[in-house]
Design a protein around this motif. Structure first.
Motif, short mmCIF file in Angstrom:
data_model
loop_
_atom_site.label_atom_id
_atom_site.label_comp_id
_atom_site.label_asym_id
_atom_site.label_seq_id
_atom_site.Cartn_x
_atom_site.Cartn_y
_atom_site.Cartn_z
N GLY A 151 39.10 46.27 42.18
CA GLY A 151 38.26 47.59 42.37
C GLY A 151 38.80 48.61 43.37
N TYR A 152 38.13 49.63 43.41
CA TYR A 152 38.62 50.63 44.08
C TYR A 152 37.63 50.71 45.51
N ASP A 153 37.76 49.93 46.41
CA ASP A 153 36.57 50.07 47.66
C ASP A 153 37.28 49.44 48.96
N PRO A 154 38.14 50.13 49.47
CA PRO A 154 38.78 49.69 51.03
C PRO A 154 37.63 49.19 51.90
N LEU A 155 36.09 49.52 51.73
CA LEU A 155 35.28 49.00 52.53
C LEU A 155 34.76 47.58 52.35
N MET A 156 35.51 46.97 51.24
CA MET A 156 34.87 45.93 50.93
C MET A 156 34.92 44.83 52.06
N PRO A 157 34.07 43.72 52.13
CA PRO A 157 34.19 42.71 53.03
C PRO A 157 35.47 41.76 52.90
N ARG A 158 36.13 41.08 53.92
CA ARG A 158 37.30 40.50 54.02
C ARG A 158 37.29 39.41 53.06
N ALA A 159 36.14 38.94 52.42
CA ALA A 159 36.03 37.79 51.64
C ALA A 159 36.47 38.17 50.31
N ASN A 160 35.92 39.38 49.98
CA ASN A 160 36.18 40.02 48.46
C ASN A 160 37.74 40.35 48.59
N TYR A 161 38.09 41.10 49.52
CA TYR A 161 39.40 41.28 49.56
C TYR A 161 40.65 40.27 49.11
N ALA A 163 39.58 37.38 47.97
CA ALA A 163 39.26 36.76 46.62
C ALA A 163 39.69 37.67 45.64
N THR A 164 40.08 38.93 45.64
CA THR A 164 40.77 39.84 44.35
C THR A 164 42.05 39.92 45.01
N LEU A 165 42.86 39.25 45.69
CA LEU A 165 44.29 39.43 45.88
C LEU A 165 44.56 40.56 46.38
N GLY A 166 43.55 41.40 47.34
CA GLY A 166 44.00 42.52 47.79
C GLY A 166 43.94 43.87 46.84
N LEU A 167 43.44 43.64 45.83
CA LEU A 167 43.58 44.67 44.70
C LEU A 167 42.42 45.54 44.91
N ASN A 168 42.18 46.33 46.13
CA ASN A 168 41.29 47.09 46.28
C ASN A 168 41.16 48.66 46.36
N TYR A 169 42.61 48.83 45.54
CA TYR A 169 42.96 50.41 45.82
C TYR A 169 43.10 50.97 44.10
N GLU A 170 44.27 50.88 43.71
CA GLU A 170 44.61 51.04 42.25
C GLU A 170 44.20 49.91 41.40
N ALA A 171 43.66 48.71 42.18
CA ALA A 171 43.62 47.51 41.33
C ALA A 171 44.65 47.11 40.27
N SER A 172 45.73 47.38 40.60
CA SER A 172 46.77 46.97 39.60
C SER A 172 47.67 45.88 40.43
N TYR A 173 48.05 44.94 39.54
CA TYR A 173 48.95 43.78 39.91
C TYR A 173 50.40 44.34 39.80
N ARG A 174 51.37 44.32 40.62
CA ARG A 174 52.61 44.96 40.34
C ARG A 174 53.89 43.97 40.94
N ARG A 175 53.37 42.62 41.34
CA ARG A 175 54.26 41.60 41.75
C ARG A 175 54.78 41.10 40.68
N PRO A 176 55.93 40.32 40.73
CA PRO A 176 56.59 39.64 39.60
C PRO A 176 55.55 38.49 38.80
N VAL A 177 55.95 38.44 37.58
CA VAL A 177 54.98 37.71 36.86
C VAL A 177 54.74 36.05 37.20
N GLU A 178 55.89 35.89 37.93
CA GLU A 178 56.09 34.56 38.39
C GLU A 178 55.00 34.14 39.20
N SER A 179 54.60 35.18 40.03
CA SER A 179 53.73 35.12 41.34
C SER A 179 52.03 35.21 40.77
#
Length: 293
Positions: A151-161, A163-179
């Protein structure tokens, strides 16, 4: 001036410690806005506070009224130039990033599927047309009653950050598929993977190898379906949602199910001690699962 700087330092400390963010989420109107409006309130406050202190100091040193006028005019011109430079020439600014035609449309909105989406390979403002709505990243999914893993929320609590793998801006995963942590994502009800069209070759092999299959295909994206993803609400002992109907309404989730015996439900939401649960209008206790649901 010293008092102003003291107040400013105290506010900065409160912001750093997370106290201001917690207060913002308690404000009835502000906590309904997206992060940009919240952040703007903080940034605006500090800009005004620092600017006022700076002008106060400068005014005390400039004795001539004419020089003061020149100083203030130069400051205004400098700000205008800076804003023009940042917003008109920077490829990441709003009116160069989100070029999707309006009104926005989403074919999935007609019959929202059950489960979460994970956006893959999308990056706003880089290469080609900057179309972002099709990614279902940022907070686009929420416009149509869909659920994105991030989601798009840099003010989220650390637990949310975390839990969502740090996807709190564009919310798009761009690391290799193996990860991609498929087992973890399945527990968090991720069933749909939205891959950007020009990234299909980089991700499809790994997705298909995990048992996913193509679900939808259009000009901007390909969506893969994972049958192993859990429902958003399910029986805790079986992991299925047989006989459960549920709907998300603002700050609450309503689940309707018949259970002849003690049959706990699991909601695929990050646990919070502030949650309250009612069964047939009667308050009941809640507890977190091992992964914090």
């Amino acid at each position: 001036v010293l008092i102003a700087f003291f107040v400013l330092a105290a506010c900065a400390a409160a912001w750093t410690l997370g106290w201001i963010a917690q207060l913002v989420y308690l404000v009835p109107v502000l906590n309904r806005f997206r992060w940009l409006f919240k952040l703007q309130a903080f940034v605006g406050f500090f800009i005004v506070a620092v600017g006022a202190a700076g002008l106060d100091l400068a005014a005390g040193r400039i004795r001539s009224q004419r020089r003061r006028l020149v100083f203030v005019s130069a400051a205004i011109v400098l700000n205008v130039v800076a804003l023009m430079q940042l917003n008109l020439s920077h490829r990441y600014r709003g009116f160069f990033v989100h070029l999707d035609p309006v009104p926005l449309t989403e074919p999935l909105a007609a019959a929202p599927p059950s489960g979460r989406f994970l956006s893959i390979g999308w990056r706003a403002g880089v290469g080609g047309r900057a179309l972002t709505a099709a990614s279902l990243g940022f907070d686009y999914a929420s416009l149509w009653g869909l659920h994105n893993f991030g989601g798009y929320d840099p003010l989220m609590p650390r637990a949310n950050y975390l839990a969502t793998l740090g996807l709190n801006y564009e919310a798009s995963y761009r690391r290799p598929v193996e990860s991609l942590p498929f087992s973890y994502l399945r527990q968090w009800s991720v069933r749909y993977y939205v891959v950007k069209r020009d990234k299909i070759d980089a991700y499809e092999g790994g997705l298909l190898a995990q048992g996913l299959r193509t679900w939808r295909d259009d000009s901007e994206r390909r969506i893969y379906y994972d049958p192993g993803g859990k429902p958003l609400v399910f029986w805790s002992r079986t992991g299925v949602d047989t006989g459960i109907k549920y709907q998300f309404e603002g700050n609450r989730v309503i689940a309707m199910a018949d259970a002849g015996e003690d049959a706990p439900l699991t909601f695929s939401l990050l646990f919070s001690p502030f949650y309250e649960a009612l069964v047939d209008g009667i308050p009941v206790g809640i507890r977190a699962t091992q992964i914090g649901q």
